[in-house]
Design an enzyme around this catalytic site. Sequence first.
Site, mmCIF file in Angstrom:
data_model
loop_
_atom_site.group_PDB
_atom_site.id
_atom_site.type_symbol
_atom_site.label_atom_id
_atom_site.label_comp_id
_atom_site.label_asym_id
_atom_site.label_seq_id
_atom_site.Cartn_x
_atom_site.Cartn_y
_atom_site.Cartn_z
ATOM 1 N N HIS A 129 -42.412 -54.173 -40.316
ATOM 2 C CA HIS A 129 -42.146 -55.509 -39.781
ATOM 3 C C HIS A 129 -40.707 -55.913 -40.093
ATOM 4 C CE1 HIS A 129 -46.416 -55.180 -40.665
ATOM 5 N NE2 HIS A 129 -46.604 -55.947 -39.614
ATOM 6 N N LYS A 155 -47.724 -49.125 -36.187
ATOM 7 C CA LYS A 155 -47.419 -50.457 -35.665
ATOM 8 C C LYS A 155 -46.015 -50.841 -36.094
ATOM 9 C CE LYS A 155 -48.827 -54.330 -37.614
ATOM 10 N NZ LYS A 155 -49.679 -55.403 -38.115
#
Length: 121
Positions: free
Chosen positions: A90, A115
């Site tokens: 992230h 992700k």
Amino acid sequence: ILEFRIDQFHFAHLESIASIKESTHLPVIFTLRKRSQGGEYSGDEQERLEMIKELAALKPEYIDLEYDLRDHFNEIMRISPDTKLISSFHDFEHNLKNLHSLLEVMRHEAVSIYKIASVAY
């Protein structure tokens, strides 16, 4: 799928988390995200890792872990072999230029899903 953002829970008792997990028929993701990766967990990193191991012992279908915990992925898989690992990254401040290189760094044989969350502009 239900994601349990453990870093945002107001309680950390495993019995309560297990009870909530058992009350649903849906697959669950456990996430204990640290602040540097956009989460709310601000405690000691070793304590966070121990809590992740305890969460793995509850046998969730998925655990979302930051890619920099990769040295612990196999250990977590030994705790819960049927749990699928999500390796995540992230960065909400930068537009990532080379996603392919980042994905190569994130790769690990124990991971089922990758992700990457970033800003786009």
